[in-house]
Enzyme design. Structure first.
Site, PDB file in Angstrom:
ATOM      1  N   SER A  44       0.287  -2.432  -2.421  1.00 23.64           N
ATOM      2  CA  SER A  44       0.086  -2.760  -1.004  1.00 23.64           C
ATOM      3  C   SER A  44       0.500  -1.556  -0.177  1.00 23.64           C
ATOM      4  CB  SER A  44       0.961  -3.944  -0.602  1.00 23.64           C
ATOM      5  OG  SER A  44       2.300  -3.521  -0.376  1.00 23.64           O
ATOM      6  N   ASP A  45       0.063  -1.488   1.073  1.00 22.07           N
ATOM      7  CA  ASP A  45       0.660  -0.498   1.964  1.00 22.07           C
ATOM      8  C   ASP A  45       2.049  -1.009   2.357  1.00 22.07           C
ATOM      9  OD1 ASP A  45       1.132   1.718   3.502  1.00 22.07           O
ATOM     10  OD2 ASP A  45      -0.797   1.680   4.520  1.00 22.07           O
ATOM     11  N   TYR A  46       2.772  -0.158   3.017  1.00 22.64           N
ATOM     12  CA  TYR A  46       4.172  -0.377   3.379  1.00 22.64           C
ATOM     13  C   TYR A  46       4.345  -1.711   4.127  1.00 22.64           C
ATOM     14  CZ  TYR A  46       8.693   1.948   4.385  1.00 22.64           C
ATOM     15  OH  TYR A  46      10.008   2.333   4.449  1.00 22.64           O
TER      16      TYR A  46
END
Ligand code: NOJ
Length: 745
Positions: free
Chosen positions: A290-292
């Site tokens: 996932s992104d941050y």
């Protein structure tokens, strides 16, 4: 068991039958090694507890300076943390790795990720700048050096390449990608994946790459970062997917799911993009991170009611690893108990992550080597490459009456402007482990270039932003006293990149006034632009004698720019993105549709503006040279080809000037009438060539189904019979034009 063996055999046969080139391109281990990896994965997964499995699905952030956090020790020891981001440097990565390998139950190595976007310590031009070279080999080389340095510093995994097609210059992250075009974006995607991964990313000088941000993040409404996107499946397939497909075909090991809401289903919980397309259609077998905190953000999106809901949505959709937020870990066991997650989904995510760790060779070689860290990072060879690649990425936008190149024996040069002596800004917004003190400013580059007799003066003039004109007098005095002025203006590096959208595209602060004050002295001058996005620079384009786009050119920026300003390198870069005249034209891109009422200056009721011309200030593909090129003699191998046929298109290019120089020969097509409307032009080929003065060369391209096809009404990729136009020229608006037919008469 028998069935498994049969499947294995069939798979092997299928692989043997696959076209050689495709197999050779993929950065994946040989089949035997792959089968062995799958066996080892299965054996390992069979021994893992649920907590250990969930630990592999977790990536946590280190400290900005590269240290890991105190809690990481214990988590790694207990098998509760599989990966980190930002932890780097051999001493630190080895320390944490020793805990994993010596003290944890299953001895699964930690995977160290980092944003190595355009260089690790030796910083290359920002990706938009690198792309301006239109030179895939140069871009691949830059990525390979970045990989070499990163791996030498204990990093295994880069969160790059960023493959978001971006058509709106307001979006700050436009700087991180390859611009507006899916074809150019795909060429650069392949080059970057090859550069980072090589043919085998277990090598001590390669890292595994991450195709991001999946997907359509570049389409954020109004260019405002993290904003919603509404993109049709057709636009996904035609515009936003192609660079990702190219990266997948090149063997990219990992993906990152994006922040944006995609037509109501956020990209970090979107089964269509994450599973149906990526796994089903493209057969991607690496993992998706996932992104941050983008899993946690599903709550704010309004897709998930709480963390458990968010974990369920993301993991079931196909996000294997959660970055920074910890919902998989906090809620995984409960979700399993409630039957909202199946053990198979968790096991599959673990398998995908372990597969990449095995392919990286981490189980055999978990540690980095301090000697390599010393020898590789910021080596003289890497700096030399950075200088060469930066010079290739510069784009000459204007050069009236041969104002450039300058003579190195000029008596006096004034270097003026807020960016003329900034080490920080030339490194750009994602500068890895770049050190400000390594960077060569424009002023330093010019001083190093000119003869000892040349007097070089410097005046800042004003800041990049802010209202003060207190430095103007000094700048004007310096200008008056000099034979020639080099004026460096633009944006601070922090004005583009993540969370750095702008609603205005003008030169910030009082910089335009500074240019006007210098202009009023009547002295000859050149404007050197440093910026992370297209800017609206109409006055400069109209009034300044010369204009050089340098983006943020990296560690060797000053030397590379001086090489071009003084003619040691003849500029040959081209814009990978359209420059608008006014922010209100955005999104503005060359491959737009014609509309039923194409812009017509003589017809009020046509698609245009009352107050600004509909045309760009500088079109996609544009860029000048110190020499001139002539295109002639366009030839097509046939007036008509079958739908599955190929056509050769060639053109003669001549260097009619007095210097050797580079031209980027660009080929565009237009499908005149089709079952769905087609763009007015689409880039389908390009070649950067070098010609000596007087030299003439025939440049050839092949068009076939891959170039002529598109997604038809049924969203199936097909070539439709009918008329096509073809254009070959120096940019997206000029050039020679021909036509041909596809299909039986
Ligand atoms: C957020 C950014 O969107 C992404 O591009 C980056 O890789 C991660 N943070 C990790 O730093």
């Amino acid at each position: 068991m028998k069935l498994a063996r049969l499947l294995c055999l069939l798979l092997s046969l299928a692989l043997l039958a696959a076209p050689r080139m495709v197999v050779a391109q993929r950065a994946q281990p040989a089949r035997n090694a792959q089968a062995d990896i799958e066996r080892r994965i299965n054996a390992l997964v069979a021994r893992m507890t649920l907590a250990e499995k969930l630990g592999q699905l977790q990536i946590l952030d280190g400290e900005a300076n590269g240290n890991f956090r105190p809690e990481h020790r214990d988590m790694v020891r207990k098998g509760l943390l599989g990966s980190t981001l930002n932890v780097r440097g051999v001493a630190r990565t080895n320390e944490l790795q020793h805990i994993a390998m010596d003290e944890s139950r299953l001895k699964i190595p930690v995977l160290f990720g980092f944003d190595v976007i355009h260089g690790y310590r030796t910083i290359f031009p920002v990706p938009l700048g690198e792309t301006s070279s239109w030179d895939a080999a140069a871009v691949e080389r830059a990525a390979s050096i970045a990989a070499d340095e990163a791996r030498a510093a204990g990093v295994h995994w880069t969160f790059a390449p960023m493959l978001d097609i971006a058509r709106d210059a307001r979006w700050g992250r436009i700087v991180e990608g390859a611009g507006e075009d899916p074809y150019l974006g795909s060429v650069m995607a392949r080059a970057r994946v090859r550069g980072f991964q090589g043919t085998d990313y277990s090598a001590p000088d390669r890292v595994v790459a991450c195709a991001k941000h999946w997907v359509a993040y570049g389409a954020v409404e109004a260019g405002r970062d993290y904003n919603t996107t509404n993109v049709s499946e057709r636009a996904l397939r035609e515009i936003y997917f192609p660079p990702f497909k190219a990266a997948t075909d090149a063997g990219v090991g990992t993906y990152m799911s994006a922040f944006n809401d995609l037509d109501g289903v956020p990209a970090s919980a979107n089964p269509f993009t994450l599973t149906r397309v990526l796994r089903g259609e493209w057969k991607f077998d690496g993992f998706v991170v996932s992104d941050y905190t983008s899993v946690e953000e599903l709550i704010k999106h309004g897709l998930a009611a709480d963390g458990a809901d968010a974990a369920q949505a993301a993991l079931n959709a196909g996000v294997d690893m959660e970055m920074v937020s910890r919902n998989y870990n906090q809620h995984g066991a409960q979700l399993l108990k409630e039957g909202k997650l199946s053990p198979a989904v968790i096991d599959e995510a673990v398998r995908r992550i372990l597969r990449i760790k095995f392919r990286l060779g981490l189980f055999e070689h978990p540690y980095a080597d301090e000697a390599r860290e010393r020898s590789e990072i910021l080596s003289p060879q890497h700096r030399a490459a950075a200088r060469e690649i930066a010079a290739r990425s510069l784009v000459l936008l204007k050069n009236e009456r041969g104002a450039l190149p300058l003579s190195a024996s000029a008596r006096s040069i004034a270097v003026i402007g807020p960016l003329a002596d900034s080490q920080e800004d030339v490194l750009g917004s994602w500068n890895g482990d770049g050190h400000i003190e390594d960077a060569v400013t424009l002023l330093a580059g010019i001083k190093a270039k000119v003869s000892p007799k040349t007097k070089v003066t410097y005046a800042k003039g004003c800041d990049v932003s802010g209202d003060s004109t207190a430095g103007f007098d000094e700048a004007v005095r310096a200008a008056r006293a000099a034979d020639f002025i080099i004026l460096a203006v633009g944006e601070a590096a922090a004005m583009s990149g993540e969370a750095s959208s702008r609603a205005q595209l003008d030169l910030p602060g009082r910089q335009l006034d500074l240019i006007k004050a210098i202009h009023a002295t009547g002295k000859p001058y050149v404007v050197v632009l440093m910026n992370g996005r297209p800017l609206t620079i109409n006055w400069v384009a109209e009034n300044s004698p010369a204009l050089l786009e340098t983006w943020f050119a990296g560690t060797e920026a000053g030397n590379a720019i001086a090489d071009v300003l003084f003619g040691d390198v003849n500029p040959g870069g081209k814009l990978p993105i359209t420059f608008p005249r006014a922010v209100g034209q955005e999104p503005l891109y060359y491959n737009h549709k014609n509309t039923g009422r194409p812009p017509d200056p003589n017809n009020k009721y046509s698609s245009k503006y009352l107050d600004v011309p509909f045309t760009p200030l500088y079109p996609f593909g544009y860029g000048l040279s110190y020499t001139q090129f002539q295109f002639s003699n366009l030839q097509l191998s046939a007036p008509r080809i079958p739908v599955s046929g190929h056509l050769n298109v060639s053109v003669e290019v001549a260097n009619t000037g007095r210097r050797a120089g580079d031209e980027v020969v660009q080929l565009y097509i237009h499908d005149v009438a089709a079952s769905v409307t087609r763009p007015v032009r689409e880039l389908k080929g390009f070649q950067r060539i070098t010609l000596q003065p007087g030299e003439r060369r025939r440049v050839s391209f092949t068009l076939g189904p891959a170039e002529l096809g598109f997604y038809n009404r049924e969203l199936r990729f097909a070539v439709e019979p009918g008329a096509f136009q073809v254009f070959v020229g120096p940019n997206s608006v000029e050039g020679l034009e021909g036509s041909f037919e596809v299909g039986a008469r």
